[in-house]
Scaffold this active site. Structure first.
Site: not given
Ligand code: ADP
Length: 191
Positions: A14, A89, A128, A134, A146
């Protein structure tokens, strides 16, 4: 206005695709995850609250998130439109967004949903983590959480936009450019 919900599970692409869309259509990019992370960095009260949920792979409570989103939207004067990335969400967030946009005499034009299968998501998120720093990307247990939260609480939001005939599924597997082209043609044929 052109108001797009860019939808999809964590790691679907996204953020990457949002950058392409804002450039082509002159939209404002509003990523709730980015706003939360900026608040964590700035050590604000909102950041402290959000961090406790994000590090555990849970959603920040709806009321907090909705209020934050509203205050971000009104910062922009006469925008051409918005890309909502990571919002809504939950169904409660989707309802709140509809009401809020109606109060501004506008609405969501389209939900574009990037579809990527679970194993590919896990691979992308761990990769990532090597560059993003993160904490929620680095821990496989948090990634699992998640994805589970996405399946249980977020995926049902699709039906909300399907009922309004605004839902378009996009194959999220392929090169970044290929996926950008799929998004462009979905916007150009549906708007
Ligand atoms: P990703 O889509 O890769 O999981 P985001 O940056 O969009 O990453 O979100 C990171 C975290 O921020 C989420 O796991 C959640 O804790 C929080 N968050 C972001 N957007 C929302 C939202 N709309 N509602 C509740 N929590 C959110």
């Amino acid at each position: 206005m052109l108001n797009i919900v860019l939808f999809g599970p964590p790691g679907a692409g996204k953020g990457t695709q949002s950058e392409r869309l804002i450039e082509k259509y002159g939209l404002v990019h509003l990523s709730t995850g980015d706003v939360f992370r900026a608040n964590i960095k700035g050590e604000t009260d909102l950041g402290k609250l959000a961090k406790s949920y994000m590090d555990a792979g849970q959603l920040v409570p709806d009321e907090v998130t909705i209020n934050m989103l509203r205050s971000e939207v009104v910062k922009h004067e006469a925008p051409k439109g918005f890309i909502f990335d990571g919002f809504p969400r939950t169904n409660a967030q989707a309802h709140a967004l509809d009401e809020f946009l109606a109060s501004l005499q506008t609405e969501i034009s389209l939900m574009l949903a990037l579809e990527v299968e679970e194993n590919e998501l896990k691979t992308r998120l761990l990769k990532r983590a090597e560059v993003s720093g993160r904490p929620d990307d680095a821990d496989p247990a948090v990634i699992e959480k998640r994805i589970a939260v996405y399946n249980n609480e977020t995926a049902p939001v699709k039906a909300f936009y399907q009922a309004q005939d605004k839902f378009v599924a996009i194959d999220g597997i392929g090169s970044i450019d290929e996926i950008t082209q799929r998004l462009f043609s979905a916007i150009d044929t549906n708007h």
